[in-house]
Design a protein around this motif. Structure first.
Motif, PDB file in Angstrom:
ATOM      1  N   SER A 191       0.826  -1.208   0.000  1.00  0.00           N
ATOM      2  CA  SER A 191       0.000   0.000   0.000  1.00  0.00           C
ATOM      3  C   SER A 191       0.861   1.259   0.000  1.00  0.00           C
ATOM      4  CB  SER A 191      -0.921  -0.010   1.231  1.00  0.00           C
ATOM      5  OG  SER A 191      -1.695   1.165   1.266  1.00  0.00           O
ATOM      6  N   GLN A 192       1.942   1.255   0.799  1.00  0.00           N
ATOM      7  CA  GLN A 192       2.799   2.439   0.891  1.00  0.00           C
ATOM      8  C   GLN A 192       3.531   2.697  -0.419  1.00  0.00           C
ATOM      9  OE1 GLN A 192       2.568   4.252   3.659  1.00  0.00           O
ATOM     10  NE2 GLN A 192       1.189   2.728   4.515  1.00  0.00           N
ATOM     11  N   SER A 195       1.079   3.753  -3.323  1.00  0.00           N
ATOM     12  CA  SER A 195       0.555   5.106  -3.138  1.00  0.00           C
ATOM     13  C   SER A 195       1.533   6.172  -3.613  1.00  0.00           C
ATOM     14  CB  SER A 195       0.221   5.351  -1.667  1.00  0.00           C
ATOM     15  OG  SER A 195       1.400   5.324  -0.873  1.00  0.00           O
ATOM     16  N   LYS A 201      -1.120   5.122  -7.965  1.00  0.00           N
ATOM     17  CA  LYS A 201      -1.623   5.835  -6.796  1.00  0.00           C
ATOM     18  C   LYS A 201      -3.111   6.132  -6.902  1.00  0.00           C
ATOM     19  CE  LYS A 201       1.211   9.271  -7.211  1.00  0.00           C
ATOM     20  NZ  LYS A 201       1.907  10.560  -6.993  1.00  0.00           N
ATOM     21  N   ARG A 205      -5.192   4.850  -3.563  1.00  0.00           N
ATOM     22  CA  ARG A 205      -5.859   5.776  -2.642  1.00  0.00           C
ATOM     23  C   ARG A 205      -7.208   5.236  -2.154  1.00  0.00           C
ATOM     24  NH1 ARG A 205      -6.608  10.012  -7.310  1.00  0.00           N
ATOM     25  NH2 ARG A 205      -4.689  10.803  -6.359  1.00  0.00           N
ATOM     26  N   ASP A 209      -6.344   1.484   4.196  1.00  0.00           N
ATOM     27  CA  ASP A 209      -5.491   2.348   5.030  1.00  0.00           C
ATOM     28  C   ASP A 209      -5.309   3.730   4.415  1.00  0.00           C
ATOM     29  OD1 ASP A 209      -4.122   1.067   2.970  1.00  0.00           O
ATOM     30  OD2 ASP A 209      -2.178   1.374   3.916  1.00  0.00           O
ATOM     31  N   GLN A 210      -5.142   3.780   3.102  1.00  0.00           N
ATOM     32  CA  GLN A 210      -4.948   5.072   2.446  1.00  0.00           C
ATOM     33  C   GLN A 210      -6.207   5.945   2.562  1.00  0.00           C
ATOM     34  OE1 GLN A 210      -2.043   6.085   1.227  1.00  0.00           O
ATOM     35  NE2 GLN A 210      -1.101   4.132   1.733  1.00  0.00           N
ATOM     36  N   LYS A 214      -7.244   9.414   5.885  1.00  0.00           N
ATOM     37  CA  LYS A 214      -7.641  10.790   5.528  1.00  0.00           C
ATOM     38  C   LYS A 214      -8.369  11.479   6.677  1.00  0.00           C
ATOM     39  CE  LYS A 214      -7.923  13.815   2.088  1.00  0.00           C
ATOM     40  NZ  LYS A 214      -6.727  14.306   1.363  1.00  0.00           N
ATOM     41  N   SER A 225       0.962  16.647  -0.005  1.00  0.00           N
ATOM     42  CA  SER A 225       0.608  15.327  -0.545  1.00  0.00           C
ATOM     43  C   SER A 225      -0.381  15.485  -1.695  1.00  0.00           C
ATOM     44  CB  SER A 225      -0.005  14.460   0.560  1.00  0.00           C
ATOM     45  OG  SER A 225      -1.173  15.087   1.082  1.00  0.00           O
TER      46      SER A 225
END
Length: 259
Positions: A191-192, A195, A201, A205, A209-210, A214, A225
Motif C-alpha cells: 500500500s505504501q 501510493s 496511486k 488511494r 489504510d490510504q 484521511k 501530498s
C-alpha cells in the motif's frame, strides 16, 4: 441455544486470558505514541529545511499520527490472533459445538474485540496527539481548533477498524500465518509503495489504510501530498466498506465450511 450475553462473556474471557493478544494492544499504543512524538520532535527541529509547499501545508495534527503506520500493524496482529488462534489451537471445534449459531459466535467475538480495539485506539490517539503537540512546541495546535477533535477521534476509530478488518480477513483465511503473510506486507509495503507510484496511486488511494487515514488530516493535502477525490469522512466511509466486505466474507466462509 447459547444466549448472546453468555457468548460475549466467553469471548471476553478468551481475549483477556491470552497474553499475546493483550500485548499486541500494548505494542500498538507504545509504538504509535513513541513514533508520533519522535517524528514530531524531528520535524519541529527541521521545519526550516522543508520546502515552501510543505511548510504551507504543514499539518501538526496529521504529523502527530506519523507512528500510526507502524502502530496499525500491531492492530492487524491483534485482529488476526483473536480469530486465528481458534483455528491453530483447534478451539474452533469446541467453540462451535458450544455456540452452533455461527453468526452469533462470529459477531460476538468481533463485537468484543472490536470494542476493545476501539478503546485502545482512542486512548492511543488522544495520548499521541497531546504528547506530539508538546514536541511541536509553537508549531503545534490544540484540541479546540477547527476539525482537530474530529481528526483525533477519527484516528482512534481508524485503528479500531483496522483490527476489525483483520478479523474479517482472518475468518475468511482460517489461518494466522496466512493472514499475517498477506496483511502485514500489504499494509507495510504494498500500500505504501503503490501510493507513491505514478499510475498506481489513483487505485491505491482507495485501499482501506490510504482512504481511512484521511480522517486524521486537518489541512487538505497535508505536507504537499497528492489531493484525494474524497474528504475525511468520505475516506473513512470507503474504509468502512472494506470492513463490511471482510466481515461478510468471513461470515459466509464460517457458515459454509466445516471447522
Amino acid at each position: 441455544m447459547a444466549s448472546v450475553p453468555a457468548v460475549l462473556n466467553s469471548e471476553w474471557t478468551k481475549i483477556r486470558t491470552v497474553s499475546s493478544t493483550m500485548w499486541t494492544l500494548v505494542a500498538a499504543f507504545v509504538v504509535t505514541v513513541a513514533m508520533g512524538a519522535a517524528l514530531s520532535a524531528l520535524l519541529n527541529s527541521q521545519f526550516d529545511d522543508l520546502s515552501a509547499a510543505e511548510q504551507a501545508t504543514f499539518d501538526p495534527t496529521f504529523v502527530s499520527f506519523s507512528g500510526t503506520v507502524l502502530g496499525q500493524l500491531a492492530m492487524v496482529v491483534f485482529g488476526v490472533l483473536v480469530v486465528g488462534t481458534e483455528y491453530s489451537s483447534g478451539m474452533i471445534r469446541t467453540s462451535l459445538a458450544a455456540v452452533p449459531q455461527r453468526g452469533s459466535f462470529l459477531f460476538s467475538k468481533i463485537a468484543v474485540a472490536g470494542v476493545l480495539a476501539l478503546a485502545v485506539g482512542l486512548a492511543t490517539s488522544f495520548v499521541t496527539f497531546f504528547l506530539s503537540q508538546a514536541m511541536l512546541g509553537d508549531r503545534g495546535t490544540d484540541i479546540g481548533a477547527e476539525n482537530v477533535l474530529r481528526a483525533v477521534f477519527g484516528g482512534g476509530v481508524y485503528m479500531g477498524l483496522i483490527a476489525v478488518f483483520s478479523m474479517g480477513v482472518a475468518t475468511m483465511l482460517r489461518s494466522s500465518m496466512l493472514s499475517l503473510g498477506i496483511l502485514m506486507p500489504f499494509f507495510f509495503l504494498v500500500s505504501q509503495i503503490l501510493s507513491a507510484v505514478p499510475g498506481a496511486k489513483s487505485v491505491a488511494r482507495y485501499f482501506p489504510d490510504q482512504a481511512g487515514s484521511k480522517i486524521m488530516q486537518v489541512v487538505p493535502d497535508a505536507l504537499n501530498s497528492d489531493p484525494a477525490p474524497y474528504g475525511p469522512w468520505g475516506g473513512l466511509g470507503i474504509m468502512a466498506l472494506w470492513v463490511v466486505a471482510a466481515l461478510i466474507g468471513g461470515y459466509l466462509v464460517l457458515k459454509q465450511r466445516d471447522a
